[in-house]
Scaffold this motif. Structure first.
Motif, PDB file in Angstrom:
ATOM      1  N   ALA A 285       0.849  -1.187   0.000  1.00 53.66           N
ATOM      2  CA  ALA A 285       0.000   0.000   0.000  1.00 53.66           C
ATOM      3  C   ALA A 285       0.883   1.235   0.000  1.00 53.66           C
ATOM      4  N   MET A 286       0.580   2.184  -0.869  1.00 53.68           N
ATOM      5  CA  MET A 286       1.293   3.451  -0.937  1.00 53.68           C
ATOM      6  C   MET A 286       0.278   4.581  -0.913  1.00 53.68           C
ATOM      7  N   ARG A 287       0.684   5.701  -0.375  1.00 50.13           N
ATOM      8  CA  ARG A 287      -0.186   6.868  -0.327  1.00 50.13           C
ATOM      9  C   ARG A 287       0.093   7.724  -1.563  1.00 50.13           C
ATOM     10  N   ILE A 288      -0.949   8.176  -2.265  1.00 52.35           N
ATOM     11  CA  ILE A 288      -0.761   9.004  -3.454  1.00 52.35           C
ATOM     12  C   ILE A 288      -1.469  10.354  -3.329  1.00 52.35           C
ATOM     13  N   ALA A 289      -2.092  10.608  -2.192  1.00 51.23           N
ATOM     14  CA  ALA A 289      -2.698  11.903  -1.852  1.00 51.23           C
ATOM     15  C   ALA A 289      -3.046  11.811  -0.360  1.00 51.23           C
ATOM     16  N   PRO A 290      -3.375  12.931   0.280  1.00 53.96           N
ATOM     17  CA  PRO A 290      -3.648  12.875   1.722  1.00 53.96           C
ATOM     18  C   PRO A 290      -4.678  11.830   2.140  1.00 53.96           C
ATOM     19  N   SER A 291      -5.726  11.611   1.332  1.00 54.13           N
ATOM     20  CA  SER A 291      -6.718  10.588   1.689  1.00 54.13           C
ATOM     21  C   SER A 291      -6.963   9.624   0.534  1.00 54.13           C
ATOM     22  N   VAL A 292      -5.893   9.321  -0.224  1.00 51.13           N
ATOM     23  CA  VAL A 292      -5.978   8.350  -1.314  1.00 51.13           C
ATOM     24  C   VAL A 292      -4.773   7.413  -1.213  1.00 51.13           C
ATOM     25  N   TRP A 293      -5.046   6.108  -1.287  1.00 50.46           N
ATOM     26  CA  TRP A 293      -3.992   5.105  -1.217  1.00 50.46           C
ATOM     27  C   TRP A 293      -4.036   4.244  -2.477  1.00 50.46           C
ATOM     28  N   ARG A 294      -2.926   3.628  -2.794  1.00 46.24           N
ATOM     29  CA  ARG A 294      -2.865   2.750  -3.958  1.00 46.24           C
ATOM     30  C   ARG A 294      -2.336   1.393  -3.535  1.00 46.24           C
ATOM     31  N   LEU A 295      -3.102   0.351  -3.843  1.00 49.30           N
ATOM     32  CA  LEU A 295      -2.640  -1.026  -3.648  1.00 49.30           C
ATOM     33  C   LEU A 295      -1.935  -1.491  -4.912  1.00 49.30           C
ATOM     34  N   SER A 296      -0.829  -2.197  -4.747  1.00 48.58           N
ATOM     35  CA  SER A 296      -0.125  -2.786  -5.897  1.00 48.58           C
ATOM     36  C   SER A 296       0.372  -4.167  -5.507  1.00 48.58           C
ATOM     37  N   TRP A 297       0.522  -5.023  -6.477  1.00 45.67           N
ATOM     38  CA  TRP A 297       0.957  -6.385  -6.181  1.00 45.67           C
ATOM     39  C   TRP A 297       1.696  -6.957  -7.389  1.00 45.67           C
ATOM     40  N   ASP A 298       2.379  -8.077  -7.146  1.00 42.46           N
ATOM     41  CA  ASP A 298       3.067  -8.794  -8.216  1.00 42.46           C
ATOM     42  C   ASP A 298       2.226  -9.991  -8.634  1.00 42.46           C
ATOM     43  N   TYR A 299       2.403 -10.395  -9.875  1.00 48.31           N
ATOM     44  CA  TYR A 299       1.674 -11.578 -10.333  1.00 48.31           C
ATOM     45  C   TYR A 299       2.452 -12.283 -11.430  1.00 48.31           C
ATOM     46  N   LYS A 300       2.618 -13.583 -11.270  1.00 49.67           N
ATOM     47  CA  LYS A 300       3.288 -14.408 -12.276  1.00 49.67           C
ATOM     48  C   LYS A 300       2.317 -15.478 -12.740  1.00 49.67           C
ATOM     49  N   ARG A 301       1.885 -15.337 -13.974  1.00 48.08           N
ATOM     50  CA  ARG A 301       0.905 -16.255 -14.551  1.00 48.08           C
ATOM     51  C   ARG A 301       1.553 -17.610 -14.838  1.00 48.08           C
ATOM     52  N   THR A 302       0.818 -18.683 -14.605  1.00 47.27           N
ATOM     53  CA  THR A 302       1.324 -20.018 -14.933  1.00 47.27           C
ATOM     54  C   THR A 302       0.995 -20.345 -16.387  1.00 47.27           C
ATOM     55  N   SER A 303       1.701 -21.305 -16.931  1.00 45.46           N
ATOM     56  CA  SER A 303       1.478 -21.671 -18.335  1.00 45.46           C
ATOM     57  C   SER A 303       0.211 -22.493 -18.533  1.00 45.46           C
ATOM     58  N   THR A 304      -0.358 -22.999 -17.425  1.00 45.06           N
ATOM     59  CA  THR A 304      -1.525 -23.888 -17.541  1.00 45.06           C
ATOM     60  C   THR A 304      -2.838 -23.215 -17.169  1.00 45.06           C
ATOM     61  N   CYS A 305      -2.776 -22.009 -16.572  1.00 43.60           N
ATOM     62  CA  CYS A 305      -4.023 -21.373 -16.149  1.00 43.60           C
ATOM     63  C   CYS A 305      -3.860 -19.856 -16.123  1.00 43.60           C
ATOM     64  N   SER A 306      -4.681 -19.165 -16.887  1.00 40.20           N
ATOM     65  CA  SER A 306      -4.625 -17.696 -16.933  1.00 40.20           C
ATOM     66  C   SER A 306      -5.708 -17.097 -16.052  1.00 40.20           C
ATOM     67  N   GLU A 307      -5.403 -15.944 -15.471  1.00 44.36           N
ATOM     68  CA  GLU A 307      -6.401 -15.231 -14.675  1.00 44.36           C
ATOM     69  C   GLU A 307      -7.299 -14.388 -15.582  1.00 44.36           C
ATOM     70  N   SER A 308      -8.491 -14.092 -15.136  1.00 43.42           N
ATOM     71  CA  SER A 308      -9.398 -13.211 -15.871  1.00 43.42           C
ATOM     72  C   SER A 308      -9.523 -11.856 -15.184  1.00 43.42           C
ATOM     73  N   GLY A 309      -8.789 -11.670 -14.094  1.00 49.87           N
ATOM     74  CA  GLY A 309      -8.827 -10.411 -13.360  1.00 49.87           C
ATOM     75  C   GLY A 309      -8.435 -10.641 -11.909  1.00 49.87           C
ATOM     76  N   PHE A 310      -8.633  -9.611 -11.078  1.00 50.35           N
ATOM     77  CA  PHE A 310      -8.268  -9.690  -9.661  1.00 50.35           C
ATOM     78  C   PHE A 310      -9.416  -9.165  -8.805  1.00 50.35           C
ATOM     79  N   MET A 311      -9.572  -9.771  -7.642  1.00 55.20           N
ATOM     80  CA  MET A 311     -10.582  -9.362  -6.662  1.00 55.20           C
ATOM     81  C   MET A 311      -9.895  -8.671  -5.492  1.00 55.20           C
ATOM     82  N   VAL A 312     -10.498  -7.587  -4.993  1.00 57.50           N
ATOM     83  CA  VAL A 312      -9.996  -6.872  -3.815  1.00 57.50           C
ATOM     84  C   VAL A 312     -11.053  -6.923  -2.735  1.00 57.50           C
ATOM     85  N   GLN A 313     -10.639  -7.309  -1.524  1.00 54.11           N
ATOM     86  CA  GLN A 313     -11.550  -7.343  -0.378  1.00 54.11           C
ATOM     87  C   GLN A 313     -11.015  -6.427   0.727  1.00 54.11           C
TER      88      GLN A 313
END
Length: 511
Positions: A285-313
């Motif tokens: 998590a990084m802050r990009i304004a006084p009351s705005v934050w940005r989540l970022s993550w790494d992802y390595k796709r496997t050769s046998t299964c691709s993602e269709s997107g990401f869920m945030v909870q």
């Protein structure tokens, strides 16, 4: 030969001093406002004697001490000094500007003045955010450029001592790694002065180079290139105080890989899927304004299964009744912004999805007002300089922000409503000091008593208000002023405060 010098005073005083210096002319306004829009110094003019120019051996003298006075938020007066080369006198001067946000980062003409006119009036909101310099011109060419200055986005100004000296050339520009599909790491070497780097790509349809990436980190010698430059030639240059170096040799980027609209893991194209995608990692998590934050993550796709997107909870730590779905991001989009103070103190986690299947969740992260700002945003403590001088009726101390200004990412962010400076000054405890909040980079305090002038100091901090009306402030700068203990960064050219204050702590310890 008449030389006009503009001292660093308030705008009204600078204007008065400048007008007074022009009294040798038939009319003060002649020198101050007589500017032309003709393109002097352009060798393509029909009046140029080309054969005569070939025999010219002398160089035009270079203008020096290029300076600026703020007349208002949208009006500035340039001044410079010039000692003519009598063997090759100038026929005028040309003001040039450089817009680093333009696709073609070249110096362009802003306007010209006649010979011996060493003042130029600049007006308009469109003039901010650019660098300026002045050159002497005649029918055979131009001189080297003067030092340059910048009109900042908030209308304030900063003057540089940098000239047109060669900055050197970035070398060894090459692709050094492939980070994933349509992601490449490029690197270079460079040892000269720099504030940032600019990268250009060649657009064949336009037969022209255009800027596509600016790197504000002066220590960087590498960056990631994506599909924005895939299949194109690219090159890099260093930027230092408005001067762009010679560009590096060009390199050709690989072509982009075009993804298929369907995957073998889900050939039916329905909502059901038989494979579980890999899990995201390294959630931050990084802050990009006084009351705005940005989540970022790494992802390595496997050769046998691709993602269709990401869920945030999200999980409300004040009322932890369970994790709730907050939102989604698309394939390859490994960012998610949290816009609003309501997210403060909450925890978040991310999962990859493929149809109805989800990966394992990342470890959770919490966002607070202590979350560090992204390095993309230069929200740091400003530095301060001060000067004292005598004026009619008393004395003045000017406090000027010297370094660590808000950068372009902060100024142009859609989450930024305003960026201002809060100054405080006095000679006692901070809670007893006077304060003022302004959108300029300097303030001036007036004194009638020299003793009070010589026992005062000031500080400054940056105030950032975002689009949610929430604010954050930087730390206060180090104190600067006429007290001896705070005199680092003080200019006292008239020696108004030649006092030596005894260091009581050292004297008491000596006893």
């Amino acid at each position: 030969m008449k030389n006009v010098r503009l001292f660093k005073l308030t705008a009204s005083m600078a204007l008065a001093a400048t007008m007074g210096a022009c009294t040798n002319s038939s009319s003060p306004e002649d020198d101050f406002f007589e500017f032309t829009s003709s393109s002097k110094g352009d060798s393509s003019s029909s009046s140029v004697d080309v054969s005569a120019c070939k025999t010219v051996k002398e160089s035009l003298a270079t203008p020096t001490k290029f300076n600026v006075a703020n007349d208002s938020d949208t009006s500035w007066t340039f001044s410079w000094e010039y000692t003519r080369n009598s063997d090759r006198p100038e026929t005028g001067f040309r003001i040039e500007y450089l817009d680093l946000d333009a696709t073609n980062t070249d110096w362009k003409s802003e306007g010209t003045t006649n010979a011996e006119v060493t003042l130029y009036k600049l007006q308009g909101k469109s003039k901010v955010g650019k660098y300026y310099r002045v050159v002497a011109i005649d029918d055979c060419g131009r001189s080297d450029g003067s030092n340059r200055l910048q009109i900042n986005e908030n209308g304030s100004t900063s003057v540089s001592t940098a000239t047109d000296a060669d900055l050197g050339v970035p070398t060894n520009f090459a692709i050094t790694d492939t980070l994933g599909e349509n992601l490449w790491l490029v690197s270079w070497t460079y040892s000269g002065d720099k504030d940032s780097y600019v990268l250009q790509r060649f657009i064949e349809s336009k037969n022209a180079w255009e800027k596509f990436l600016t790197i504000d980190d002066r220590t960087a010698l590498e960056t990631v290139i994506d599909t924005a430059a895939a299949g194109k030639y690219i090159r890099v240059a260093a930027v230092y105080e408005g001067k762009v170096s010679t560009y590096s040799d060009k390199i050709k980027m690989p072509n982009a890989v075009v993804k298929s609209s369907t995957t073998s893991s889900n050939p039916s194209g329905g909502g059901k899927s038989s494979c579980v995608p890999a899990a995201p990692t390294n959630l931050k998590a990084m802050r990009i304004a006084p009351s705005v934050w940005r989540l970022s993550w790494d992802y390595k796709r496997t050769s046998t299964c691709s993602e269709s997107g990401f869920m945030v909870q999200s999980l409300d730590m004040k009322n932890p009744v369970g994790w709730k779905d907050l939102g989604e991001s698309a394939v390859d989009v490994k960012l998610f912004n949290l816009d609003g103070a309501k997210f403060r103190g909450m925890s978040f986690r991310v999962s990859a999805k493929n149809g109805d299947k989800k990966s394992e969740w990342t470890d959770p992260v919490e966002v607070t007002t202590e979350t560090k700002y992204s390095t993309e945003y230069n929200f740091v403590t400003p530095t301060l300089k001060a000067s004292v001088y005598k004026v009619a009726g008393g004395f003045e101390m000017m406090l000027v922000v010297d370094k660590n200004f808000p950068n372009e990412a902060m100024v142009s962010s859609s989450y930024t409503e305003s960026l201002k400076y809060e100054f405080r000054w006095g000679g006692s405890a901070p809670e007893k000091m006077d304060t003022i909040t302004v959108d300029k980079t300097s303030v001036t305090m007036k004194f009638t008593d020299k003793e009070k002038l010589c026992s005062s100091f000031g500080q400054v901090r940056t105030i950032w208000k975002d689009s949610n009306k929430n604010t954050d402030v930087s730390e206060w700068s180090n104190p600067v002023g006429s007290l001896t203990v705070y005199s680092n960064g003080l200019t006292d050219a008239e020696k108004l405060c030649p006092y030596v204050y005894k260091d009581e702590s050292s004297s008491s310890s000596a006893e």
